[in-house]
Design an enzyme around this catalytic site. Structure first.
Site, short mmCIF file in Angstrom:
data_model
loop_
_atom_site.label_atom_id
_atom_site.label_comp_id
_atom_site.label_asym_id
_atom_site.label_seq_id
_atom_site.Cartn_x
_atom_site.Cartn_y
_atom_site.Cartn_z
N GLN A 131 58.40 31.65 12.51
CA GLN A 131 57.84 32.42 13.61
C GLN A 131 58.81 32.50 14.79
O GLN A 131 58.96 33.55 15.40
CB GLN A 131 56.50 31.84 14.09
CG GLN A 131 55.36 32.18 13.17
CD GLN A 131 55.32 33.67 12.85
OE1 GLN A 131 55.14 34.50 13.72
NE2 GLN A 131 55.51 34.01 11.57
N HIS A 175 61.18 35.45 15.16
CA HIS A 175 60.77 36.85 15.41
C HIS A 175 61.36 37.37 16.72
O HIS A 175 62.02 38.40 16.75
CB HIS A 175 59.25 36.98 15.43
CG HIS A 175 58.68 37.27 14.09
ND1 HIS A 175 58.98 38.39 13.38
CD2 HIS A 175 57.81 36.56 13.31
CE1 HIS A 175 58.33 38.39 12.22
NE2 HIS A 175 57.61 37.29 12.15
N GLU A 219 47.36 32.92 15.69
CA GLU A 219 47.44 34.00 14.72
C GLU A 219 47.51 33.43 13.29
O GLU A 219 46.77 33.86 12.42
CB GLU A 219 48.71 34.82 15.04
CG GLU A 219 48.90 36.04 14.17
CD GLU A 219 50.25 36.71 14.44
OE1 GLU A 219 51.10 36.10 15.12
OE2 GLU A 219 50.44 37.84 13.95
N HIS A 220 48.39 32.45 13.09
CA HIS A 220 48.55 31.81 11.78
C HIS A 220 48.32 30.31 11.92
O HIS A 220 48.88 29.69 12.82
CB HIS A 220 49.96 32.01 11.23
CG HIS A 220 50.43 33.43 11.20
ND1 HIS A 220 51.26 33.96 12.18
CD2 HIS A 220 50.20 34.43 10.33
CE1 HIS A 220 51.51 35.23 11.90
NE2 HIS A 220 50.87 35.54 10.79
N ASP A 272 52.70 36.82 4.90
CA ASP A 272 53.36 37.92 5.60
C ASP A 272 53.68 39.06 4.63
O ASP A 272 53.73 40.22 5.03
CB ASP A 272 54.68 37.45 6.22
CG ASP A 272 54.46 36.56 7.43
OD1 ASP A 272 53.34 36.59 7.97
OD2 ASP A 272 55.39 35.83 7.80
N HIS A 325 11.37 60.54 26.94
CA HIS A 325 11.36 59.59 25.81
C HIS A 325 9.91 59.35 25.38
O HIS A 325 9.58 59.38 24.20
CB HIS A 325 11.98 58.25 26.22
CG HIS A 325 13.48 58.26 26.25
ND1 HIS A 325 14.20 59.01 27.13
CD2 HIS A 325 14.40 57.58 25.50
CE1 HIS A 325 15.52 58.80 26.93
NE2 HIS A 325 15.65 57.95 25.94
#
Lengths: 435, 435
Positions: free
Chosen positions: A259, A262, A327-328, A361, A420
């Site tokens: 990670q 990235h 996220e992971h 991934d 109504h």
């Protein structure tokens, strides 16, 4: 040495909350710039899109077709190496098979009052897939955003990707064709988002826009939300690993770095109940960093945002993980199944020692578009659901109508809505023929 | 006389597209004002919220507790009439029963490669329900937003509603308690949204904000999206009725007016395949308008945005309905079931002559929070799903890992991510002990 946080210490709560609040990535206020680009594209259509593309991507487009003779998806795809095509085919097939399992059933039932209720799922007509340029132009992302849309039954999938100077990854082009993209435009930035939302030249508006992008793209999606649907706003990537003494420190270090590499705002966190494992991972990260071609940004991310948290128990580790809502999340422990029920918030959970996040991934088939920046507290990863919507369907016959009418009337009256009320009362005093 | 649009005419496409694009409601650019309010609340917390509430709602709040001695939910609820309480109880029970049926199952399977895949649904920890003041302060909306959250398992539901001068509807207060609201703050506007998203005084941040509001509230939700989840941006209400010769024109007219009366930007449209029915509805609307206490805004909405569309067939009517993608769609025809499969885009569909939309607004149990302004093209009404999220779960054992590793490696290499590749390759060459 990594930053260590001791979850058994008295001041842990304060330290941890401060850690959670640390910003990652520059917070740019691009709202006004983006508002102007969107206004321009709405007013001037393809001419504006072509102008921005010429300016930012050095690519000349026909303002009507929004195409360039220099960017041909089929020609580009032909340049993708055969073994890479095979890997893309393999991933696409697995993504398709996985998302096919998400197809929800329509539902219909008749309740005690004799009222028929239920819902039907229908696909969106059209979807725009935004593919970023540069560092983050990944064939895997094209598959993850496009394959589920086609499996859901979306008839028209429109992909945009900037092609600076006419350059576009052959693997991205091959993945687009493999996944079934119906239209492609070599455009990017806020102008691409505006064109997808409002139309420009031959590009007709789509119903929803998905896919990651930079700050301008994210802000553009935010501003067109409502006119079209959007997926979640993607932030920098994250991994959280919970490890016990059965974990291999070298493997964990590799996962953390997968990670960190990235970009400089990515975050990798280890929570361990075993200090020795933490120390070994710490050392292994330093060692492995040195042999990475992505060392520079991986090191920057690890130094700025990485952490090793020492927890007193796996249960405490799970609670910390729920706060982080990563996220992971890898559970690199002897018995991940026993901890899983304690995990409430995470985008995707990877169980055991042989499920590095990188498998997910690319090729498990599960979607890699997942909530970042703690958004797993309130949202899900991309799935078939993002390309379907649920229409409620209801029918009251005479009997059901009679059972419901009095309460509906009372509420309409209380809310000061006489029309109504009349739409109910007018049916309670039936003449004949109708019904 | 209503505006008539002839769908059998040559120029229909142009006329209809122009009709679809007509704006409803003022488009106010409140982005900068809202940005400033949010910044103020983030910096100054409860003090800022109390200051705005004093200024806009003439209500003095304790800046720490964000409470006023003059607004007590239990005391207010006690003032709700008994028969109205019964109607609220009736509606709440039906909404609970309906949404209970939406609970999705967790899923787990092992594929050919020996990889375990699946997902688990978990509830959000906390949700904020925004309840508007003034005209749109409806007990039914409190139920529709809160009951599904509690059914989903949300532990902490926080409601905000402005209480100008200390005034709050007793029915809203009763509905809030009935639905299980856990915390209540008498605040509104962008400052309430900011307080829900970032916290202020004793109000801790929530994970998602739902509920309708004015332009400031909608813009505030848009700006905090990402920090918290939000539901769809609500626009003016809409009804679309498809009627054939079996429809009762007076009933249809009443149904059309039940939306027109909401506010001057509401939209009511009839599509009919029978000109005589259209003419009768047209006359009945004029007649019924005169006896409505809400005549003024209903007439304004009907004149500005209403229409009667004459279609050549029910199939054409369905296609027009799909283009409009209305919030509410009534099929007031002899055989609604045969037309339903042609309906792709609508928030909620009401079948047959005895299912006026107002039943669904209050008591069928189905949710009345539905996509407006053509958002039914890409989104669903509120449901249990809005208070749950799906965590992907995956496990590759040694065998599954072996099957997936080569393609993952090839893709990681192609994407220029060596640490991704290493997190796979490091496991292919196992020493011992681990796994």
């Amino acid at each position: 040495m990594a930053r260590w946080i001791d979850a058994t210490a008295r001041d842990f709560d304060d330290v941890f909350q401060a850690f959670l609040k640390e910003p990652r990535g520059a917070v740019e206020n691009v709202a006004e710039t983006v508002r102007e680009v969107i206004r321009d594209v709405r007013e001037n259509g393809g001419e504006a899109v072509a102008r921005y593309t010429s300016q930012f991507d050095r690519l000349v487009l026909d303002p009507t077709t929004l195409q360039s003779d220099n960017v041909d998806l089929h020609a580009l795809a032909a340049g993708c190496p055969a073994d890479l095509k095979e890997a893309i085919d393999f991933a696409a097939a697995r993504i398709a098979a996985y998302h096919e399992k998400q197809r929800p059933d329509d539902h219909q039932f008749t309740d005690d009052a004799g009222v028929e209720l239920g819902w039907r799922w229908t696909a969106l007509d059209s979807v725009g897939v935004y593919v970023p340029g540069g560092l983050a132009s990944y064939p895997s992302s094209v598959l993850m955003n496009t394959v589920p849309a086609k499996i859901a039954g979306v008839k028209r999938v429109v992909m945009t990707a900037p092609a600076p100077g006419g350059q576009l990854s052959p693997a991205v082009a091959y993945a687009a064709l493999k996944a079934g993209v119906d239209e492609f435009y070599p455009i990017g930035g806020a102008q691409a988002v505006a064109a997808l939302a409002f139309g420009a030249g031959h590009l007709k508006p789509v119903d929803k826009i998905v896919g990651p992008g930079n700050a301008y793209v994210a802000e553009a999606k935010r501003q067109v939300f409502g006119v079209v649907g959007i997926d979640t706003i993607a932030g920098p990537s994250e991994i959280l690993v919970i490890a016990d003494e059965t974990a291999n420190p070298d493997w964990i270090a590799a996962d953390l770095l997968s990670q960190s590499e990235h970009d400089a705002s990515s975050q990798s966190i280890l929570i361990t109940v075993n200090k020795a494992v933490g120390t070994s991972v710490d050392k292994s990260v330093e060692k492995q960093l040195k042999s990475l071609s992505t060392e520079l940004r991986a090191r920057e991310a690890w130094n700025a945002h990485g952490a090793i948290i020492l927890a007193r128990s796996l249960e405490q580790a799970a609670e910390i993980a729920n706060e982080i809502a990563a996220e992971h999340l890898e559970l690199a422990i002897a018995d991940p199944d026993s901890l899983l029920p304690s995990i409430r918030h995470a985008g995707a959970v990877f169980l055991g020692h042989h499920t590095p996040e990188a498998l997910g991934d690319y090729v498990t088939g599960s979607n890699h578009v997942l909530p970042t920046s703690r958004a797993a507290r309130f949202s899900s990863g991309l799935g078939l659901y993002d390309f379907l919507k649920r229409m409620s369907v209801q029918r009251a016959g005479r009997e059901g109508f009679g059972a419901l009418a009095p309460a509906a009337l009372r509420l309409a009256e209380a809310e000061g809505l006489p029309a109504h009320a009349r739409s109910v009362s007018i049916r309670t005093n039936e003449g004949g023929g109708h019904g």
